[in-house]
Design a protein around this motif. Sequence first.
Motif, PDB file in Angstrom:
ATOM      1  N   ALA A  86      38.953  42.540 115.928  1.00  0.00           N
ATOM      2  CA  ALA A  86      39.467  43.091 117.056  1.00  0.00           C
ATOM      3  C   ALA A  86      38.534  44.253 117.568  1.00  0.00           C
ATOM      4  CB  ALA A  86      40.948  43.546 116.727  1.00  0.00           C
ATOM      5  N   ALA A  87      37.809  44.812 116.615  1.00  0.00           N
ATOM      6  CA  ALA A  87      36.899  45.852 116.727  1.00  0.00           C
ATOM      7  C   ALA A  87      35.638  45.313 117.138  1.00  0.00           C
ATOM      8  CB  ALA A  87      36.951  46.921 115.862  1.00  0.00           C
ATOM      9  N   GLY A  88      35.336  44.086 117.311  1.00  0.00           N
ATOM     10  CA  GLY A  88      34.030  43.552 117.792  1.00  0.00           C
ATOM     11  C   GLY A  88      32.921  43.865 116.793  1.00  0.00           C
ATOM     12  N   ILE A  89      33.152  43.798 115.492  1.00  0.00           N
ATOM     13  CA  ILE A  89      32.411  44.183 114.477  1.00  0.00           C
ATOM     14  C   ILE A  89      32.042  42.629 113.929  1.00  0.00           C
ATOM     15  CG2 ILE A  89      31.816  45.331 112.352  1.00  0.00           C
ATOM     16  CD1 ILE A  89      32.400  47.174 114.539  1.00  0.00           C
ATOM     17  N   THR A  90      31.090  42.132 114.365  1.00  0.00           N
ATOM     18  CA  THR A  90      30.817  40.812 114.233  1.00  0.00           C
ATOM     19  C   THR A  90      29.631  40.738 113.195  1.00  0.00           C
ATOM     20  OG1 THR A  90      28.709  40.701 115.607  1.00  0.00           O
ATOM     21  CG2 THR A  90      30.887  40.019 116.739  1.00  0.00           C
ATOM     22  N   ALA A  91      29.392  39.439 112.496  1.00  0.00           N
ATOM     23  CA  ALA A  91      28.432  39.453 111.231  1.00  0.00           C
ATOM     24  C   ALA A  91      26.971  39.581 111.630  1.00  0.00           C
ATOM     25  CB  ALA A  91      28.733  38.096 110.722  1.00  0.00           C
ATOM     26  N   GLY A  92      26.849  39.359 112.966  1.00  0.00           N
ATOM     27  CA  GLY A  92      25.212  39.741 113.443  1.00  0.00           C
ATOM     28  C   GLY A  92      25.140  40.969 113.900  1.00  0.00           C
ATOM     29  N   LEU A  93      26.146  41.735 113.952  1.00  0.00           N
ATOM     30  CA  LEU A  93      25.877  43.137 114.749  1.00  0.00           C
ATOM     31  C   LEU A  93      25.077  43.967 113.627  1.00  0.00           C
ATOM     32  CD1 LEU A  93      26.849  44.987 116.955  1.00  0.00           C
ATOM     33  CD2 LEU A  93      28.633  45.851 115.369  1.00  0.00           C
ATOM     34  N   VAL A  94      24.076  44.711 114.209  1.00  0.00           N
ATOM     35  CA  VAL A  94      23.085  45.616 113.552  1.00  0.00           C
ATOM     36  C   VAL A  94      23.393  47.076 114.342  1.00  0.00           C
ATOM     37  CG1 VAL A  94      21.126  46.378 112.858  1.00  0.00           C
ATOM     38  CG2 VAL A  94      21.611  43.904 112.716  1.00  0.00           C
ATOM     39  N   ARG A  95      23.601  48.101 113.536  1.00  0.00           N
ATOM     40  CA  ARG A  95      23.394  49.327 114.401  1.00  0.00           C
ATOM     41  C   ARG A  95      21.987  50.132 114.047  1.00  0.00           C
ATOM     42  NH1 ARG A  95      27.458  53.860 112.381  1.00  0.00           N
ATOM     43  NH2 ARG A  95      25.691  54.328 110.916  1.00  0.00           N
ATOM     44  N   LEU A  96      21.556  50.705 115.103  1.00  0.00           N
ATOM     45  CA  LEU A  96      20.160  51.602 114.966  1.00  0.00           C
ATOM     46  C   LEU A  96      20.540  52.868 115.261  1.00  0.00           C
ATOM     47  CD1 LEU A  96      17.729  49.285 116.909  1.00  0.00           C
ATOM     48  CD2 LEU A  96      18.102  49.239 114.355  1.00  0.00           C
ATOM     49  N   SER A  97      20.198  53.694 114.552  1.00  0.00           N
ATOM     50  CA  SER A  97      20.156  55.156 115.059  1.00  0.00           C
ATOM     51  C   SER A  97      18.339  55.434 115.181  1.00  0.00           C
ATOM     52  CB  SER A  97      20.705  55.981 114.012  1.00  0.00           C
ATOM     53  OG  SER A  97      20.854  57.580 114.156  1.00  0.00           O
ATOM     54  N   ILE A  98      18.348  55.749 116.552  1.00  0.00           N
ATOM     55  CA  ILE A  98      17.153  55.949 116.816  1.00  0.00           C
ATOM     56  C   ILE A  98      16.632  57.585 116.527  1.00  0.00           C
ATOM     57  CG2 ILE A  98      15.190  55.813 118.798  1.00  0.00           C
ATOM     58  CD1 ILE A  98      16.626  53.219 117.645  1.00  0.00           C
ATOM     59  N   GLY A  99      15.701  57.651 115.677  1.00  0.00           N
ATOM     60  CA  GLY A  99      15.225  58.790 115.197  1.00  0.00           C
ATOM     61  C   GLY A  99      13.815  59.596 116.134  1.00  0.00           C
ATOM     62  N   LEU A 100      13.439  60.451 115.476  1.00  0.00           N
ATOM     63  CA  LEU A 100      12.292  61.102 116.300  1.00  0.00           C
ATOM     64  C   LEU A 100      10.825  60.689 116.032  1.00  0.00           C
ATOM     65  CD1 LEU A 100      13.721  64.771 116.108  1.00  0.00           C
ATOM     66  CD2 LEU A 100      14.104  62.728 118.153  1.00  0.00           C
ATOM     67  N   GLU A 101      10.651  59.299 115.619  1.00  0.00           N
ATOM     68  CA  GLU A 101       9.380  59.030 115.263  1.00  0.00           C
ATOM     69  C   GLU A 101       8.698  58.439 116.493  1.00  0.00           C
ATOM     70  OE1 GLU A 101      12.158  57.708 113.690  1.00  0.00           O
ATOM     71  OE2 GLU A 101      11.937  57.444 111.816  1.00  0.00           O
ATOM     72  N   ASP A 102       7.388  57.971 116.570  1.00  0.00           N
ATOM     73  CA  ASP A 102       6.859  57.740 117.920  1.00  0.00           C
ATOM     74  C   ASP A 102       7.677  56.438 118.240  1.00  0.00           C
ATOM     75  OD1 ASP A 102       4.496  59.268 118.902  1.00  0.00           O
ATOM     76  OD2 ASP A 102       4.257  58.994 116.484  1.00  0.00           O
ATOM     77  N   VAL A 103       7.870  56.170 119.315  1.00  0.00           N
ATOM     78  CA  VAL A 103       8.809  55.145 119.655  1.00  0.00           C
ATOM     79  C   VAL A 103       7.960  53.869 119.894  1.00  0.00           C
ATOM     80  CG1 VAL A 103       9.923  54.267 121.924  1.00  0.00           C
ATOM     81  CG2 VAL A 103       9.970  56.559 121.456  1.00  0.00           C
ATOM     82  N   ALA A 104       6.729  53.847 120.271  1.00  0.00           N
ATOM     83  CA  ALA A 104       5.905  52.706 119.968  1.00  0.00           C
ATOM     84  C   ALA A 104       6.134  52.102 118.612  1.00  0.00           C
ATOM     85  CB  ALA A 104       4.196  53.007 120.269  1.00  0.00           C
ATOM     86  N   ASP A 105       5.710  53.194 117.729  1.00  0.00           N
ATOM     87  CA  ASP A 105       5.867  52.721 115.993  1.00  0.00           C
ATOM     88  C   ASP A 105       7.348  52.002 115.857  1.00  0.00           C
ATOM     89  OD1 ASP A 105       3.335  53.478 115.772  1.00  0.00           O
ATOM     90  OD2 ASP A 105       3.776  55.529 115.199  1.00  0.00           O
ATOM     91  N   LEU A 106       8.300  52.474 116.357  1.00  0.00           N
ATOM     92  CA  LEU A 106       9.671  52.048 116.106  1.00  0.00           C
ATOM     93  C   LEU A 106       9.677  50.561 117.017  1.00  0.00           C
ATOM     94  CD1 LEU A 106      11.834  55.328 116.702  1.00  0.00           C
ATOM     95  CD2 LEU A 106      11.438  54.034 114.477  1.00  0.00           C
ATOM     96  N   GLN A 107       9.133  50.287 117.928  1.00  0.00           N
ATOM     97  CA  GLN A 107       9.138  49.147 118.698  1.00  0.00           C
ATOM     98  C   GLN A 107       8.394  48.206 117.913  1.00  0.00           C
ATOM     99  OE1 GLN A 107       8.745  49.124 122.966  1.00  0.00           O
ATOM    100  NE2 GLN A 107       7.645  46.978 122.861  1.00  0.00           N
ATOM    101  N   ALA A 108       7.463  48.634 117.364  1.00  0.00           N
ATOM    102  CA  ALA A 108       6.337  47.406 116.569  1.00  0.00           C
ATOM    103  C   ALA A 108       7.349  47.093 115.346  1.00  0.00           C
ATOM    104  CB  ALA A 108       5.133  48.243 116.210  1.00  0.00           C
ATOM    105  N   ASP A 109       8.002  48.064 114.799  1.00  0.00           N
ATOM    106  CA  ASP A 109       8.741  48.014 113.467  1.00  0.00           C
ATOM    107  C   ASP A 109       9.998  46.850 113.958  1.00  0.00           C
ATOM    108  OD1 ASP A 109       9.105  48.254 110.737  1.00  0.00           O
ATOM    109  OD2 ASP A 109      10.661  49.612 111.072  1.00  0.00           O
ATOM    110  N   LEU A 110      10.427  47.132 114.844  1.00  0.00           N
ATOM    111  CA  LEU A 110      11.646  46.222 115.339  1.00  0.00           C
ATOM    112  C   LEU A 110      11.010  44.834 115.555  1.00  0.00           C
ATOM    113  CD1 LEU A 110      13.861  48.410 117.452  1.00  0.00           C
ATOM    114  CD2 LEU A 110      14.254  47.811 115.076  1.00  0.00           C
ATOM    115  N   ALA A 111       9.878  44.715 116.338  1.00  0.00           N
ATOM    116  CA  ALA A 111       9.271  43.576 116.537  1.00  0.00           C
ATOM    117  C   ALA A 111       8.889  42.740 115.526  1.00  0.00           C
ATOM    118  CB  ALA A 111       8.267  43.676 117.470  1.00  0.00           C
ATOM    119  N   ALA A 112       8.439  43.396 114.453  1.00  0.00           N
ATOM    120  CA  ALA A 112       8.244  42.836 113.033  1.00  0.00           C
ATOM    121  C   ALA A 112       9.135  42.213 112.496  1.00  0.00           C
ATOM    122  CB  ALA A 112       7.208  43.734 112.284  1.00  0.00           C
ATOM    123  N   GLY A 113      10.446  43.131 112.363  1.00  0.00           N
ATOM    124  CA  GLY A 113      11.497  42.689 111.743  1.00  0.00           C
ATOM    125  C   GLY A 113      12.186  41.494 112.408  1.00  0.00           C
TER     126      GLY A 113
END
Length: 400
Positions: free
Chosen positions: A366-393
């Motif tokens: 009912a709350a929409g918490i599906t098995a494939g749901l991932v939550r990200l909390s975006i911190g203060l690292e360089d955005v380019a580094d975060l994007q590269a990390d997500l891409a690799a993941g």
Amino acid sequence: MKEIDQRSLRGGDDTLAVRAGTRRSEFREHSEGLFLSSSFMYASAEEAAACFAGTEPAYIYSRFSNPTVQMFEDKLAALEGAERCVATSSGMAAIMATLQSFLKAGDEIVSSRSVFGTTNVMFNKYMSKFGVSTRWVDIADLQAWKAAMSPATRLLFVETPSNPLCEIADLQALAELAHQQGALLVVDNCFCTPILQKPLQWGADLIIHSATKYLDGQGRVLGGAVLGAQSLLEEVYGCLRTCGASMSAFNAWVFLKGMETLGLRMRAHCAGALQLAQWLEEQPAVSRVHYAGLPSHPQHALAARQQSGFGGIIGLDLKGGQAAAWRFINATRLFSITGNLGDTRSTITHPATTTHGRLSAEDKAAAGITAGLVRLSIGLEDVADLQADLAAGLAAAFAG
Ligand SMILES: *Cc1c(COP(=O)(O)O)cnc(C)c1O
């Protein structure tokens, strides 16, 4: 000594975040002092009696009055535009103190379904023991809120944007609905902080904070707060000084420094999250991105009106369910696997098996918490580094 008059201090949020609430001792410390003392002294028996009777303002005992905690309360109250703030030992303690203060057996809560998982458990398992029941509704369905209300409804509870799906409640409409029958609208403002959203301006009666998240912003200590009009907060204060879930002076001192950079941090969290949400939306392995800053979000316009930024939390649905989600989480390197959010460090969470793991299967669905749901909390690292990390993941999760 040159001293800012706190009663006349006005200004933008960054000025208030840095300057509001500060009190100084006889030592003229520039940064706020940490007052670790369980109790405070009086010059005479007469003065002690007057202080205990409340006829003379004074610090008495740190369960309910402490200079460092008060500075935290005054700073947060200035930022939220609230008459008063009462600090608590955690965000959950803030919610508990609010419910204990205003509800009794037979009363009902109407709450949005997608709230912090522990809030759900508190309402369903613990409040029900004391005869307070909760009806759960879809956050964005105003008709459902209306239909769920009964003459016994004393309190509407909402978390907006919701955790972890970033759904938005129309606060003005909910405040009107609550006030039609003298109920209170309580808003958990943890995700936005007063930098991005000021619920009292939209008619909310009480604001809840988990200071543990963005107010500290650096993942160090637990704390919470309840804010609103003096008349309501006097009740919360009375409840808290009696029931005891008060904030430690040490934690308040940590929050005071954290809050000075709140505006700077929130703007950086928002900018990074928006950029990454836009990028994630284009990735074929991602079936849906939950972020109110995206024009594709069903409540984008409402969020743009009600908030001055869209926040740092992104929900994303991955194709491939839990197995893909876990592979993705395990393959990222920069993102910390932890339940916390609102940190300088980016974090990654699988809500269905962690923060929302105690919900029943039906409640999750009912709350929409599906098995494939991932939550990200975006911190203060360089955005380019975060994007590269997500891409690799993503590449690792969907290899082969
Ligand atoms: C973390 C959180 C809480 C609970 O706060 P604690 O400080 O962990 O007790 C409440 N609401 C929201 C939205 C949260 O993210």
